[in-house]
Design an enzyme around this catalytic site. Structure first.
Site, PDB file in Angstrom:
ATOM      1  CB  CYS A  35      -6.522  11.172   9.682  1.00  0.00           C
ATOM      2  SG  CYS A  35      -4.935  10.437  10.437  1.00  0.00           S
ATOM      3  NE  ARG A  60      -7.659   4.377   4.206  1.00  0.00           N
ATOM      4  CZ  ARG A  60      -6.287   4.761   5.106  1.00  0.00           C
ATOM      5  NH1 ARG A  60      -6.856   4.885   6.515  1.00  0.00           N
ATOM      6  NH2 ARG A  60      -5.088   5.087   4.604  1.00  0.00           N
ATOM      7  NE  ARG A  69      -1.031  11.108   9.425  1.00  0.00           N
ATOM      8  CZ  ARG A  69      -1.240   9.842   8.664  1.00  0.00           C
ATOM      9  NH1 ARG A  69      -2.342   9.106   8.641  1.00  0.00           N
ATOM     10  NH2 ARG A  69      -0.212   9.356   8.203  1.00  0.00           N
ATOM     11  CG  ASP A 109       1.892   1.893   9.181  1.00  0.00           C
ATOM     12  OD1 ASP A 109       1.559   2.836   9.970  1.00  0.00           O
ATOM     13  OD2 ASP A 109       1.956   2.025   8.043  1.00  0.00           O
ATOM     14  CE  LYS A 126      -2.625   2.572   3.375  1.00  0.00           C
ATOM     15  NZ  LYS A 126      -1.712   3.210   4.150  1.00  0.00           N
ATOM     16  CG  ASN A 127       2.233   2.805   3.491  1.00  0.00           C
ATOM     17  OD1 ASN A 127       1.324   3.082   3.036  1.00  0.00           O
ATOM     18  ND2 ASN A 127       2.812   2.595   4.806  1.00  0.00           N
TER      19      ASN A 127
END
Ligand code: UD1
Length: 426
Positions: A116, A399, A121, A305, A22-23
């Protein structure tokens, strides 16, 4: 609103192939705006954040087609330099589009991403670096407008090795005149993946993966074919699933060196880890040992994460663990939910430090996912718990994980996704 129903008590066992990160995909999708050709990206995760990035690309004027896990993006017709507010609201990391759009069009308008679910952030490091490259930034009614007649390479010393600020600076510097050097750059492996893709398109970048990245400006980029690196956080999540259920798992398409910060902690809990090129296997001892201290840090430290998933795992370990979150102020919102399942956790230091006293068993319950990794943590807790756990608000998990229920079921777990409204299949 979807939910996962997890029937606990089944040991994870078997093999799984890990998909693209994802990142890694998100900054690469933001970077395709810089080239005026066709990019073919393989191993793209079919997750909600990928679909949001596709929407942004289409809004800017790119043509995008998805076949399985391959994306074909034609950015030759891109002609808009505004990122719509509703898409920035959906995905905070849309801010990475700022550097790409500014680099290509010399102007960008993007709404302020604001806070968020992980807390405040700020994007001050992004804005400072783009200003140093020559952008003039104004704030108009919640929108950031950046303009630059000319971007000029310079030495940029980041105050903190921010992943997003490093990526945004790289993107804006690709067409800048002369050489840009980012000092105190983030060293995450996904930044090296971005460098490798951009270099395949004709950029001249070196040093990604270290704390000093050099970007020599080039006049243009062309399209390229590229395979997105594997998702080290998804891999870590499945290793933790095997560990917490007393099972074993073999993951394919992984980079063991990227996983080391996670596997070294899993080893401390008593798990056996074996690595071969592209493969990592874990065998759980059954009862895990508590960790004296787990502290999240920028790479190569323990990734924030993976913190919620490790917290879930430590709930049933032998002894007391201390888990310290240093990156995001509101990262521990899964803790209350874990306590509803019978976990014994005390939060200290304004909620950033969790003191986890291992209990014998967690009990199935209905819990609510507050964010992406916290949701994954609750699924892991459900796998280890007695009885059935319902994890609501599955959209957070969607997500970042491509059909997590499917992957876990393949490994012998009993996980069902209820009333899915995911983007999969779109
Ligand atoms: C990226 C990852 C995210 C991961 C995080 C840390 C993507 C799409 N997301 O997020 O999954 O959790 O790295 O590894 O790659 N900060 C500031 N000012 C700034 C920028 C950041 O104060 O201008 C702070 C943040 O609030 C946070 C810390 O720096 O406390 C790290 O943030 P950063 O590395 O920028 O994370 P992201 O790029 O947002």
């Amino acid at each position: 609103m979807g939910a996962y129903r997890v029937c606990g008590g089944k040991k994870i066992s078997g093999e799984l192939t890990i998909g693209g990160g994802k990142n890694a995909i998100l900054p690469i999708l933001a970077s395709v705006i810089l080239n005026s050709g066709v990019s073919v990206l393989h191993n793209c995760p079919r997750i909600a954040d990928t679909f949001t990035s596709i929407e942004i690309l289409e809004t800017i004027g790119c043509k995008v087609a998805m076949e399985g896990n391959t994306l074909i993006i034609d950015s030759s017709g891109a002609d808009k330099c505004e990122i719509p507010e509703k898409l920035v609201g959906k995905m905070r990391s849309s801010i990475i589009f700022m550097g790409g759009v500014l680099g290509r069009f010399r102007t960008v308008k993007i709404s302020y991403p604001g806070g968020c679910e992980l807390g405040l952030r700020p994007i001050n490091y992004h804005l400072k670096a783009l200003t140093q490259l020559g952008a003039e930034i104004t704030d108009e009614h919640g929108f950031i407008i950046a303009k630059a007649d000319k971007l000029r390479g310079t030495k940029i010393n980041l105050d903190f090795p921010s992943v997003g600020a490093t990526e945004n600076t790289m993107l804006a510097a690709v067409f800048a005149e002369g050489e840009t050097m980012i000092v105190n750059a983030a060293k995450e492996p996904e930044i090296a993946d971005l460098q490798n893709f951009l270099n395949a398109c004709g950029a001249k970048i070196k040093g990604a993966g270290t704390d000093a990245i050099t970007i020599r400006g080039v006049p243009r980029l062309h399209g390229a074919e590229y395979t997105i690196m594997p998702d080290r956080i998804a891999a870590g999540t499945f290793l933790a699933a095997a560990a917490v259920t007393g099972g074993s798992v073999t993951l394919r398409n992984v980079m063991a060196e990227h996983l080391y910060p996670i596997t070294s902690k899993l080893t401390e809990t008593g798990c056996g880890i074996q690595t071969r090129p592209g493969i990592v296997s874990l065998t759980s001892p059954g009862k895990l040992r508590a960790l004296d201290r787990l502290r999240t840090c920028p790479h190569p430290g323990f990734p924030t994460d993976m913190q919620p998933q490790m917290t879930a795992l430590l709930c049933t370990a032998n002894g007391t663990s201390i888990v310290e979150e240093t990156m995001f102020e509101s990262r521990n919102r899964h803790v209350n939910e874990l306590m509803r399942m019978g976990a014994d956790i005390i939060l200290a230091e304004s909620g950033r430090t969790a003191i986890i006293k291992g209990v014998k068993k967690l009990k199935g319950s209905t819990v609510s996912s507050k964010d992406l990794r916290g949701g994954a943590a609750l699924i892991l807790a459900g796998l280890a718990a007695e009885g059935t756990t319902t994890v609501t608000n599955s959209e957070h998990v969607e997500r970042g994980y491509e059909r997590i229920e499917h992957a876990l079921t393949q490994l012998g777990a009993d996980v069902v996704h209820l009333c899915s409204e995911s983007h999969l299949g779109e």
